[in-house]
Design an enzyme around this catalytic site. Sequence first.
Site, PDB file in Angstrom:
ATOM      1  N   HIS A 127      -6.841  -6.163  -2.079  1.00 57.16           N
ATOM      2  CA  HIS A 127      -5.490  -5.347  -1.598  1.00 57.16           C
ATOM      3  C   HIS A 127      -4.858  -5.763  -0.618  1.00 57.16           C
ATOM      4  O   HIS A 127      -3.482  -5.488  -0.781  1.00 57.16           O
ATOM      5  CB  HIS A 127      -6.392  -3.891  -1.449  1.00 57.16           C
ATOM      6  CG  HIS A 127      -5.487  -2.905  -1.063  1.00 57.16           C
ATOM      7  ND1 HIS A 127      -4.610  -2.377  -1.928  1.00 57.16           N
ATOM      8  CD2 HIS A 127      -5.003  -2.060   0.118  1.00 57.16           C
ATOM      9  CE1 HIS A 127      -3.669  -1.488  -1.663  1.00 57.16           C
ATOM     10  NE2 HIS A 127      -4.073  -1.375  -0.244  1.00 57.16           N
ATOM     11  N   ASP A 187       0.839  -1.114   0.127  1.00 55.22           N
ATOM     12  CA  ASP A 187      -0.133   0.007  -0.167  1.00 55.22           C
ATOM     13  C   ASP A 187       1.000   1.275  -0.052  1.00 55.22           C
ATOM     14  O   ASP A 187       1.870   1.169  -0.822  1.00 55.22           O
ATOM     15  CB  ASP A 187      -0.937  -0.041   1.084  1.00 55.22           C
ATOM     16  CG  ASP A 187      -1.926   1.013   1.186  1.00 55.22           C
ATOM     17  OD1 ASP A 187      -3.016   1.016   0.403  1.00 55.22           O
ATOM     18  OD2 ASP A 187      -1.854   2.049   1.841  1.00 55.22           O
TER      19      ASP A 187
END
Length: 316
Positions: free
Chosen positions: A294, A94
């Site tokens: 994710h 991220d």
Amino acid sequence: MIQTDGLKQSVLEAGEGPLVLLIHGFPELAISWAAQIQALAAAGYRAVAPDMRGYGQTVSPQRTEDYGVLSLVGDMVDLVRALGEETCVVVGHDFGAPVAWHCALTRPDMFRAVVGLSVPFQPRNAGGPPIAAMKAISERLKLGDLYIVTFQSIVAHSDFDLDPEAALRKCFWAYDGATSGKDRSTGFLPPGVPILQTISDAARRPPWMSADHFQPYVDAFTAGGFKRPFDWYRNIDRNWRDTAFLQGKTIDQPSLFIVGEKDPVRHYAGRHEAAQGDWLTDLRGQVLIYGAGHWIQQERADAVNATLINFLRAVG
């Protein structure tokens, strides 16, 4: 707790051998890497994951301007030295991925290989500050507001602070690969609508997120709030100004990129993912994990662990 030059950092650590530094993103903590720390230690590596500046138990500054990418890179340089090491392989997920990419860009002598998860390398654009460009693209394509743009508001974190448990549950749910398509976020929001209002109140913990694993997140963000994690995003234009010296620079160390097939980041960073071979001159692979979203190091720990270990063995 490790005292470095800049601040006192809280880390998780296991194993002996070559150092592997694991950098988390938003809204994560060192515990996001728990499965990787165990696997890497068992494979003969020293795995270290800090609570990054602004997160968890790391003692952090209050000013927004103290959360620029060069400060974050400096924290990692300080941490490597404080651990008694001279080099390491750096891995980021991220927003931790851009930090890892910049570690490799600015200190190739220390960060001898780099792995990015979910967020591809994005070279500095000479055209101007990124936030204005993000706004222009959203307006031209009529996609709504990219959440990164909405995070620029000085009060954007307030909705998260009202109910950290709900905010975290919604974030993990909406960006997870197991979430149905209609509930999965694209990263773009209706104009003027905060991100948490676009995610159903019925959102629940993803199947990989046990109650025992989730509670430390709730405790940490209840205690520390979301203001400082949001400050990472509020420095995006400052980062652009501060990194003019990196314009056109490539990453020449061995590198690897891992992404989930259903990661919403691919909606707005896909073109950078496709172009990474132009900037990562020793790119050893771009690994797509099918069905994953994710949070891949937590969603698909076994696949990520195997990929990381194979890469580490290949680079020596």
